[in-house]
Design an enzyme around this catalytic site. Structure first.
Site, short mmCIF file in Angstrom:
data_model
loop_
_atom_site.label_atom_id
_atom_site.label_comp_id
_atom_site.label_asym_id
_atom_site.label_seq_id
_atom_site.Cartn_x
_atom_site.Cartn_y
_atom_site.Cartn_z
N LYS A 56 0.85 -1.20 0.00
CA LYS A 56 0.00 0.00 0.00
C LYS A 56 0.88 1.24 0.00
O LYS A 56 0.62 2.20 -0.73
CB LYS A 56 -0.92 0.00 1.23
N GLN A 100 -4.70 -1.80 9.86
CA GLN A 100 -4.60 -3.07 9.15
C GLN A 100 -5.19 -4.20 9.99
O GLN A 100 -4.85 -4.37 11.16
CB GLN A 100 -3.12 -3.36 8.80
N ASP A 129 -11.13 3.04 4.39
CA ASP A 129 -11.59 1.65 4.23
C ASP A 129 -13.12 1.58 4.12
O ASP A 129 -13.67 0.55 3.74
CB ASP A 129 -11.19 0.81 5.45
N1 GUN Z 1 -7.04 -6.74 5.94
C1 GUN Z 1 -7.43 -7.42 4.84
N2 GUN Z 1 -8.07 -6.61 3.98
C2 GUN Z 1 -8.09 -5.39 4.55
C3 GUN Z 1 -8.61 -4.13 4.13
O1 GUN Z 1 -9.20 -3.97 3.06
N3 GUN Z 1 -8.42 -3.10 5.01
C4 GUN Z 1 -7.78 -3.26 6.20
N4 GUN Z 1 -7.66 -2.19 6.99
N5 GUN Z 1 -7.29 -4.41 6.60
C5 GUN Z 1 -7.45 -5.47 5.77
#
Ligand code: GUN
Length: 300
Positions: A56, A100, A129
């Site tokens: 990311k 995360q 998100d």
């Molecule tokens: N863990 C797996 N997918 C995601 C996501 O889309 N956002 C976040 N914050 N954690 C994740």
């Protein structure tokens, strides 16, 4: 028949390019430097989460977005994590916040973190998100602010591959808050981020208690697998000529596989997303899109 491969990696690259272009254009319009800022909060040492956060961050930098990571040890407390979120909420230089997931099970003195409380604490205007109840509620009512990244990436993929689901039967296998539920809402709506053709579907949500899952899946014109079980969707669960979207990322003997038995499925489906290189890259692209949107909303 061999299914057409839906190249999520290529489409994600296009979207990332569009975001980078918009970032540059906004700086020109403002007549000053403009670099939206996304902060990922990473608790603990989970190897997969570390890879996701690094990816990311790299994607941010390529798009002219500042990507920062705040790392907390796995043994942090709920209060430590809540304090970090509060500080990021109050920091005007931060446009987007993501915590995360999953949070380490042994954290918070062995009791585990209250994930809900953490996600609820993120400022809804920085919630890239789209996990906060405000943003989920706005989506439910058909007036979304941020769209959740994975389902939005799938909508973009269908649109850019000229696939219409309007009036068609979509079966979403999986009812998670992150993918299954919002995906179903977005495709059942009257209008979507890509117009009426990637909306207006007749949607069924299937899950672990669904009776005769095979027949339900076989009735799908478009089957979206988001269960997190490696290769659970077999070739005989797919209607000939269906569109198959595989959201799964499962590691089996060191190899990444989806929720769909790819080799069988591609003999039956008209089009299918590969794993890797399908939905995964789109999730990151839509996160960049949301970070740019967050920065703009905060300027307004
Ligand atoms: N863990 C797996 N997918 C995601 C996501 O889309 N956002 C976040 N914050 N954690 C994740």
């Amino acid at each position: 028949m061999t299914a057409k491969l839906l190249d999520g990696k290529q489409i994600a690259a296009e979207i990332r390019e569009e975001v980078a272009h918009e970032v540059k254009k906004t700086a020109l319009e403002l007549g000053r430097p403009f670099s939206p800022c996304l902060v990922a909060v990473l608790v603990g040492e989970d190897p997969a989460s570390q890879v996701y956060v690094r990816n990311k961050q790299r994607a941010c930098e390529k798009a002219g977005i500042e990507g920062r990571t705040v790392r907390l040890p796995a043994e942090s407390t709920q209060a430590d994590l809540m304090k970090v979120v509060q500080e990021l909420n109050e920091d005007a230089t931060v446009n987007g916040i993501l915590v995360q997931l999953p949070l380490p099970k042994q954290g918070n003195g062995g009791a585990g973190f209250d994930e809900r409380e953490v996600l609820d604490a993120i400022d809804p205007l920085k919630d890239v998100d789209a996990f906060s109840p405000i943003n989920v509620g706005l989506l439910m009512q058909g007036r979304p602010r941020f769209l959740p990244c994975t389902p939005h990436g799938i909508v973009q993929l269908l649109h850019r591959c000229d696939i219409s689901v309007a009036g068609k039967h979509v079966v979403v296998v999986g009812r998670s808050d992150i993918v299954g539920k919002p995906m179903a809402m977005m495709l059942a709506g009257r209008d979507g981020s890509c117009g009426r053709e990637v909306a207006n579907a007749t949607v069924t949500i299937a899950h672990s208690r669904t009776e005769d899952l095979k027949s339900v899946c076989r009735s799908a014109d478009c089957l979206i697998a988001a269960v997190g079980v490696a290769e659970m969707i077999k070739g005989d669960m797919i209607k000939p000529g269906a569109i198959v979207i595989d959201v799964g990322i499962n590691r089996v003997d060191g190899k990444l596989v989806g929720d769909v038995a790819f080799e069988e499925a591609k003999q039956v489906a008209a089009a299918i997303t590969p794993v890797p290189g399908g939905v995964g890259p789109l999730t990151i692209a839509m996160l960049l899109h949301n970070t740019l949107l967050a920065a703009r909303l905060q300027m307004a």
